[in-house]
Design an enzyme around this catalytic site. Structure first.
Site, PDB file in Angstrom:
ATOM      1  CG  HIS A  67      -1.272   1.264   7.258  1.00 31.51           C
ATOM      2  ND1 HIS A  67      -0.422   0.807   8.244  1.00 31.51           N
ATOM      3  CD2 HIS A  67      -0.516   2.082   6.482  1.00 31.51           C
ATOM      4  CE1 HIS A  67       0.776   1.340   8.070  1.00 31.51           C
ATOM      5  NE2 HIS A  67       0.753   2.115   7.003  1.00 31.51           N
ATOM      6  CD  GLU A  68      -1.448   2.459   2.644  1.00 25.41           C
ATOM      7  OE1 GLU A  68      -0.970   3.596   2.654  1.00 25.41           O
ATOM      8  OE2 GLU A  68      -0.782   1.450   2.948  1.00 25.41           O
ATOM      9  CB  CYS A 101       4.634   2.256   8.146  1.00 24.45           C
ATOM     10  SG  CYS A 101       4.224   3.821   7.345  1.00 24.45           S
ATOM     11  CG  LEU A 102       6.344   1.000   2.200  1.00 24.88           C
ATOM     12  CD1 LEU A 102       5.829   1.210   0.777  1.00 24.88           C
ATOM     13  CD2 LEU A 102       7.457  -0.047   2.207  1.00 24.88           C
ATOM     14  N   GLY A 127       0.842  -1.191   0.000  1.00 20.02           N
ATOM     15  CA  GLY A 127       0.000   0.000   0.000  1.00 20.02           C
ATOM     16  C   GLY A 127       0.874   1.236   0.000  1.00 20.02           C
ATOM     17  CD  GLN A 167       3.047   5.841   3.179  1.00 17.90           C
ATOM     18  OE1 GLN A 167       2.119   5.317   2.582  1.00 17.90           O
ATOM     19  NE2 GLN A 167       3.939   5.153   3.852  1.00 17.90           N
ATOM     20  CG  HIS A 220      -0.260   6.806   5.677  1.00 15.88           C
ATOM     21  ND1 HIS A 220       0.806   7.302   6.388  1.00 15.88           N
ATOM     22  CD2 HIS A 220       0.042   5.504   5.439  1.00 15.88           C
ATOM     23  CE1 HIS A 220       1.702   6.342   6.587  1.00 15.88           C
ATOM     24  NE2 HIS A 220       1.254   5.225   6.025  1.00 15.88           N
TER      25      HIS A 220
HETATM   26  O1  K1U Z   1       1.456   2.467   3.882  1.00 18.17           O
HETATM   27  C1  K1U Z   1       2.527   1.892   3.925  1.00 18.17           C
HETATM   28  O2  K1U Z   1       3.433   2.379   4.572  1.00 18.17           O
HETATM   29  C2  K1U Z   1       2.718   0.578   3.216  1.00 18.17           C
HETATM   30  C3  K1U Z   1       2.632  -0.623   4.162  1.00 18.17           C
HETATM   31  C4  K1U Z   1       1.199  -1.124   4.164  1.00 18.17           C
HETATM   32  C5  K1U Z   1       0.823  -2.065   5.271  1.00 18.17           C
HETATM   33  C6  K1U Z   1       1.506  -3.242   5.489  1.00 18.17           C
HETATM   34  C7  K1U Z   1       1.099  -4.104   6.490  1.00 18.17           C
HETATM   35  C8  K1U Z   1       0.011  -3.807   7.246  1.00 18.17           C
HETATM   36  C9  K1U Z   1      -0.662  -2.639   7.039  1.00 18.17           C
HETATM   37  C10 K1U Z   1      -0.265  -1.771   6.044  1.00 18.17           C
HETATM   38  C11 K1U Z   1       3.591  -1.693   3.612  1.00 18.17           C
HETATM   39  O3  K1U Z   1       3.439  -2.159   2.542  1.00 18.17           O
HETATM   40  S1  K1U Z   1       4.891  -2.199   4.644  1.00 18.17           S
HETATM   41  C12 K1U Z   1       5.667  -3.505   3.698  1.00 18.17           C
HETATM   42  C13 K1U Z   1       4.929  -4.790   3.760  1.00 18.17           C
HETATM   43  O4  K1U Z   1       4.100  -4.988   4.630  1.00 18.17           O
HETATM   44  C14 K1U Z   1       5.183  -5.856   2.753  1.00 18.17           C
HETATM   45  C15 K1U Z   1       6.177  -5.738   1.818  1.00 18.17           C
HETATM   46  C16 K1U Z   1       6.369  -6.754   0.890  1.00 18.17           C
HETATM   47  C17 K1U Z   1       5.590  -7.866   0.901  1.00 18.17           C
HETATM   48  C18 K1U Z   1       4.595  -8.007   1.827  1.00 18.17           C
HETATM   49  C19 K1U Z   1       4.388  -6.997   2.756  1.00 18.17           C
HETATM   50 ZN    ZN Z   2       2.255   3.406   6.223  1.00 22.80          ZN
END
Ligand code: K1U
Ligand code: ZN
Length: 173
Positions: free
Chosen positions: A137-138, A95-96, A46, A51, A141
């Site tokens: 979660h998004e 979260c990225l 996401g 972001q 944000h």
């Molecule tokens: O919004 C963001 O920061 C992105 C975030 C979204 C998220 C992940 C997990 C739970 C809730 C929201 C991410 O994508 S973090 C990276 C991640 O979870 C992932 C990366 C590669 C493969 C699978 C998962």
């Molecule tokens: Zn996030």
């Protein structure tokens, strides 16, 4: 399409309530495409516009877990939660904008969302499982809320210090 740089916590842009997107434009379509490319490149499941430093209500997501399955890129302008289940789910979120930090967050297990799609059409649908978690979660944000805001002040402070350190280290190289 291009990969944009991701804003790292702490940053005032991640604490702002974003503005609704007015009419769709080529610029907004380009932003959505760039956000999808940035999300897949990270990799993530996401991404929200703040972001990448844009304070407008736009999110993208693809919560298909199976790497062999076809991708399901989702673009949502002005997404809103219109209904939430009483039943909850606990998921270890990342979260990225807060790299390498994870914590369990409890959220409604099922949500009904409204949004404007890529073609400018109003849409409504229900989401559950990982899709429900990621989309909430998004949307958080867009309201200046991070997953660490659901944690105790002590855990939040610890994660914030680690992210601050990582941000300083990245700025040095
Ligand atoms: O919004 C963001 O920061 C992105 C975030 C979204 C998220 C992940 C997990 C739970 C809730 C929201 C991410 O994508 S973090 C990276 C991640 O979870 C992932 C990366 C590669 C493969 C699978 C998962
Ligand atoms: Zn996030």
């Amino acid at each position: 399409m291009s990969v944009r740089s991701i804003v790292i916590h702490p940053d005032p842009r991640l604490k702002k309530v974003c503005d609704p997107v007015p009419d769709l434009s080529d610029e907004l379509h380009r932003l959505a495409d760039d956000m999808l490319e940035t999300m897949y490149d990270a990799p993530g499941i996401g991404l929200a516009a703040p972001q990448v430093g844009v304070l407008q209500r736009l999110i993208v997501a693809d919560a298909v877990k199976d790497p062999d399955a076809a991708p399901e890129p989702m673009v949502m302008f002005n997404p809103e939660v219109v209904l939430s289940s009483d039943e909850t789910n606990v998921y270890e979120e990342g979260c990225l904008s807060i790299p390498d930090q994870f914590a369990e967050v409890t959220r409604p297990a099922e949500v009904r969302l409204s949004w404007i799609d890529r073609d400018g059409n109003p849409r409504e649908a229900e989401f559950n499982g990982l899709w429900a978690t990621v989309l909430q979660h998004e949307i958080d944000h867009l309201n200046g809320k991070l997953f660490i805001d659901y944690l105790s002040a002590m855990k939040r402070q610890l994660i914030t210090r680690k992210s601050q350190k990582l941000k300083r280290e990245r700025a040095r190289v």
